[in-house]
Structure formats: C-alpha cells, structure tokens
Design a protein around this motif. Sequence first.
Motif, PDB file in Angstrom:
ATOM      1  N   TYR A  77       0.827  -1.206   0.000  1.00 19.02           N
ATOM      2  CA  TYR A  77       0.000   0.000   0.000  1.00 19.02           C
ATOM      3  C   TYR A  77       0.862   1.256   0.000  1.00 19.02           C
ATOM      4  O   TYR A  77       1.947   1.289   0.579  1.00 19.02           O
ATOM      5  CB  TYR A  77      -0.901   0.022   1.238  1.00 19.02           C
ATOM      6  CG  TYR A  77      -1.932  -1.085   1.244  1.00 19.02           C
ATOM      7  CD1 TYR A  77      -3.100  -0.975   0.493  1.00 19.02           C
ATOM      8  CD2 TYR A  77      -1.742  -2.242   1.997  1.00 19.02           C
ATOM      9  CE1 TYR A  77      -4.046  -1.985   0.493  1.00 19.02           C
ATOM     10  CE2 TYR A  77      -2.685  -3.252   2.007  1.00 19.02           C
ATOM     11  CZ  TYR A  77      -3.839  -3.127   1.254  1.00 19.02           C
ATOM     12  OH  TYR A  77      -4.776  -4.126   1.254  1.00 19.02           O
ATOM     13  N   GLY A  78       0.324   2.293  -0.626  1.00 14.07           N
ATOM     14  CA  GLY A  78       0.950   3.594  -0.635  1.00 14.07           C
ATOM     15  C   GLY A  78      -0.008   4.629  -0.086  1.00 14.07           C
ATOM     16  O   GLY A  78      -1.215   4.406   0.000  1.00 14.07           O
ATOM     17  N   THR A 149      -6.057   8.901   7.120  1.00 17.75           N
ATOM     18  CA  THR A 149      -5.282   8.043   6.229  1.00 17.75           C
ATOM     19  C   THR A 149      -6.139   7.443   5.119  1.00 17.75           C
ATOM     20  O   THR A 149      -7.177   6.860   5.384  1.00 17.75           O
ATOM     21  CB  THR A 149      -4.640   6.883   7.016  1.00 17.75           C
ATOM     22  OG1 THR A 149      -3.894   7.421   8.105  1.00 17.75           O
ATOM     23  CG2 THR A 149      -3.716   6.059   6.146  1.00 17.75           C
ATOM     24  N   THR A 150      -5.652   7.599   3.897  1.00 21.38           N
ATOM     25  CA  THR A 150      -6.197   6.884   2.744  1.00 21.38           C
ATOM     26  C   THR A 150      -5.043   6.116   2.129  1.00 21.38           C
ATOM     27  O   THR A 150      -3.989   6.683   1.857  1.00 21.38           O
ATOM     28  CB  THR A 150      -6.799   7.860   1.710  1.00 21.38           C
ATOM     29  OG1 THR A 150      -7.852   8.590   2.325  1.00 21.38           O
ATOM     30  CG2 THR A 150      -7.344   7.107   0.508  1.00 21.38           C
ATOM     31  N   LEU A 151      -5.249   4.833   1.948  1.00 26.77           N
ATOM     32  CA  LEU A 151      -4.231   3.983   1.338  1.00 26.77           C
ATOM     33  C   LEU A 151      -4.732   3.499  -0.012  1.00 26.77           C
ATOM     34  O   LEU A 151      -5.932   3.349  -0.213  1.00 26.77           O
ATOM     35  CB  LEU A 151      -3.938   2.764   2.212  1.00 26.77           C
ATOM     36  CG  LEU A 151      -3.458   3.010   3.640  1.00 26.77           C
ATOM     37  CD1 LEU A 151      -3.207   1.680   4.340  1.00 26.77           C
ATOM     38  CD2 LEU A 151      -2.204   3.867   3.639  1.00 26.77           C
ATOM     39  N   TYR A 152      -3.811   3.243  -0.917  1.00 24.90           N
ATOM     40  CA  TYR A 152      -4.174   2.683  -2.201  1.00 24.90           C
ATOM     41  C   TYR A 152      -3.239   1.525  -2.512  1.00 24.90           C
ATOM     42  O   TYR A 152      -2.076   1.513  -2.107  1.00 24.90           O
ATOM     43  CB  TYR A 152      -4.133   3.743  -3.306  1.00 24.90           C
ATOM     44  CG  TYR A 152      -2.855   4.540  -3.330  1.00 24.90           C
ATOM     45  CD1 TYR A 152      -1.746   4.099  -4.042  1.00 24.90           C
ATOM     46  CD2 TYR A 152      -2.753   5.728  -2.620  1.00 24.90           C
ATOM     47  CE1 TYR A 152      -0.572   4.818  -4.046  1.00 24.90           C
ATOM     48  CE2 TYR A 152      -1.568   6.456  -2.613  1.00 24.90           C
ATOM     49  CZ  TYR A 152      -0.492   5.997  -3.331  1.00 24.90           C
ATOM     50  OH  TYR A 152       0.680   6.705  -3.329  1.00 24.90           O
ATOM     51  N   GLU A 153      -3.791   0.550  -3.190  1.00 21.32           N
ATOM     52  CA  GLU A 153      -3.029  -0.632  -3.574  1.00 21.32           C
ATOM     53  C   GLU A 153      -1.991  -0.245  -4.618  1.00 21.32           C
ATOM     54  O   GLU A 153      -2.312   0.341  -5.638  1.00 21.32           O
ATOM     55  CB  GLU A 153      -3.992  -1.675  -4.144  1.00 21.32           C
ATOM     56  CG  GLU A 153      -3.338  -2.929  -4.647  1.00 21.32           C
ATOM     57  CD  GLU A 153      -4.335  -3.885  -5.285  1.00 21.32           C
ATOM     58  OE1 GLU A 153      -3.879  -4.674  -6.129  1.00 21.32           O
ATOM     59  OE2 GLU A 153      -5.536  -3.845  -4.957  1.00 21.32           O
ATOM     60  N   VAL A 154      -0.736  -0.581  -4.322  1.00 20.40           N
ATOM     61  CA  VAL A 154       0.362  -0.308  -5.251  1.00 20.40           C
ATOM     62  C   VAL A 154       0.737  -1.574  -5.998  1.00 20.40           C
ATOM     63  O   VAL A 154       1.012  -1.554  -7.188  1.00 20.40           O
ATOM     64  CB  VAL A 154       1.591   0.246  -4.494  1.00 20.40           C
ATOM     65  CG1 VAL A 154       2.778   0.409  -5.416  1.00 20.40           C
ATOM     66  CG2 VAL A 154       1.256   1.555  -3.811  1.00 20.40           C
ATOM     67  N   ASP A 155       0.725  -2.696  -5.287  1.00 19.06           N
ATOM     68  CA  ASP A 155       1.135  -3.963  -5.884  1.00 19.06           C
ATOM     69  C   ASP A 155       0.556  -5.095  -5.059  1.00 19.06           C
ATOM     70  O   ASP A 155       0.163  -4.903  -3.907  1.00 19.06           O
ATOM     71  CB  ASP A 155       2.664  -4.053  -5.910  1.00 19.06           C
ATOM     72  CG  ASP A 155       3.185  -5.142  -6.835  1.00 19.06           C
ATOM     73  OD1 ASP A 155       2.417  -5.650  -7.686  1.00 19.06           O
ATOM     74  OD2 ASP A 155       4.371  -5.496  -6.723  1.00 19.06           O
ATOM     75  N   GLN A 156       0.508  -6.273  -5.660  1.00 11.01           N
ATOM     76  CA  GLN A 156       0.134  -7.471  -4.929  1.00 11.01           C
ATOM     77  C   GLN A 156       1.013  -8.612  -5.401  1.00 11.01           C
ATOM     78  O   GLN A 156       1.520  -8.594  -6.515  1.00 11.01           O
ATOM     79  CB  GLN A 156      -1.351  -7.800  -5.083  1.00 11.01           C
ATOM     80  CG  GLN A 156      -1.824  -8.024  -6.491  1.00 11.01           C
ATOM     81  CD  GLN A 156      -3.277  -8.449  -6.552  1.00 11.01           C
ATOM     82  OE1 GLN A 156      -3.551  -9.637  -6.439  1.00 11.01           O
ATOM     83  NE2 GLN A 156      -4.177  -7.501  -6.726  1.00 11.01           N
ATOM     84  N   SER A 157       1.190  -9.577  -4.497  1.00  5.76           N
ATOM     85  CA  SER A 157       2.102 -10.678  -4.787  1.00  5.76           C
ATOM     86  C   SER A 157       1.586 -11.953  -4.122  1.00  5.76           C
ATOM     87  O   SER A 157       0.892 -11.894  -3.114  1.00  5.76           O
ATOM     88  CB  SER A 157       3.491 -10.333  -4.233  1.00  5.76           C
ATOM     89  OG  SER A 157       4.350 -11.438  -4.294  1.00  5.76           O
ATOM     90  N   ALA A 158       1.951 -13.079  -4.681  1.00  7.31           N
ATOM     91  CA  ALA A 158       1.645 -14.367  -4.053  1.00  7.31           C
ATOM     92  C   ALA A 158       2.728 -14.737  -3.038  1.00  7.31           C
ATOM     93  O   ALA A 158       2.563 -15.689  -2.271  1.00  7.31           O
ATOM     94  CB  ALA A 158       1.530 -15.448  -5.122  1.00  7.31           C
ATOM     95  N   ASP A 159       3.819 -13.967  -3.000  1.00  4.63           N
ATOM     96  CA  ASP A 159       4.913 -14.232  -2.066  1.00  4.63           C
ATOM     97  C   ASP A 159       4.535 -13.783  -0.666  1.00  4.63           C
ATOM     98  O   ASP A 159       3.840 -12.776  -0.490  1.00  4.63           O
ATOM     99  CB  ASP A 159       6.181 -13.492  -2.499  1.00  4.63           C
ATOM    100  CG  ASP A 159       6.715 -13.992  -3.836  1.00  4.63           C
ATOM    101  OD1 ASP A 159       6.468 -15.170  -4.176  1.00  4.63           O
ATOM    102  OD2 ASP A 159       7.357 -13.191  -4.548  1.00  4.63           O
TER     103      ASP A 159
END
Length: 170
Positions: A77-78, A149-159
Amino acid sequence: MKPLINAGISPDPAPMSLIGNPALVAVTVIGNISQAIAMKLNTFLFCFLALSETAQAESFMTAQEFETYTEGKTFYYGSGGNAYGAEEYLKNRRVRWSFLDGECQEGTWYPDGDLICFLYDESPNPQCWSFVQSGNGMIAQFENDPASTTLYEVDQSADPLLCLGPKIGV
C-alpha cells in the motif's frame, strides 16, 4: 502582464460608444475576464462534484468480496505518493502487517457493517477501514479517523511478507 489574447482570454471588442473612454473599456475587459474565470471555476466545480458523486456511488467491498480478492496474497500500500506498508492475507481471515521495516504484527480481520476491521495481537483497539475497488486496485479509508489516512493498492504478490522476527539481544 500577459496580453489577454496570449492568456487564452479574448475580450469582446469594445462597442463604439466605449471608444475614447479608457475607464469604460477597462470595466468591459475586466468583466469579460471575470466571466471567463467564473466559467472555468464553474466547469471545475461541476467536474469535482461529478467525481464526488461517482466516488460516493461506488459501494464499499463486502466482506466476501474483500476475502475473495485478498486471501492468499500480499498487498503493498501507498499513501500520498510514498510506500506505507504491506499486509499478507492468510486463510481464516488472519493477517500479517508490516510498515516495511521487517517487523510484522499478526492479527485477524472481521466485518463490521460496511467496514473491515483489523485486530492485531499487539493492539487491543480495532482499526476499521472502508475498502473500495477501483480500476487500479483497492482504495482503503481509515474510518476511525476518516481525515487521517487513505491507502491505495500499489502492488500485490503471491509471495509471503518478509518478517525478520522479534528483536533479540541487548
């Protein structure tokens, strides 16, 4: 000062009755500038209100939608253009959170009305968020203090999330 034509504002030509009276010509030109600014402001406000209504029309993710989207993945998150943290979503609504410093907090999540609340082992107070699915991923708003605070998805991973473990030593 920029000429009006180069500033993107073209004043109406002064009527013949105004020629020779600089004060009346100035009032006419200023009136035209004010109208141009007011039109731009109205256009901005219209667009802003339309976007606000669109955002309000988007519904929060349900617990089932949230679980389906997140389970088995790690999300990064960013906030405000900076890295904020990451959360690994495990089975049975368990989570692991990190501020990307190698230290992790274990916890669980549960639905509370339209919100998704997180309870971490190291904190007795639930942290409740609203989640909205956008074209670029999730957007999360901290509802315990919506102004904070507002967060936004930057990336996702299966790791899995990298956790270094507890600090040991002196």
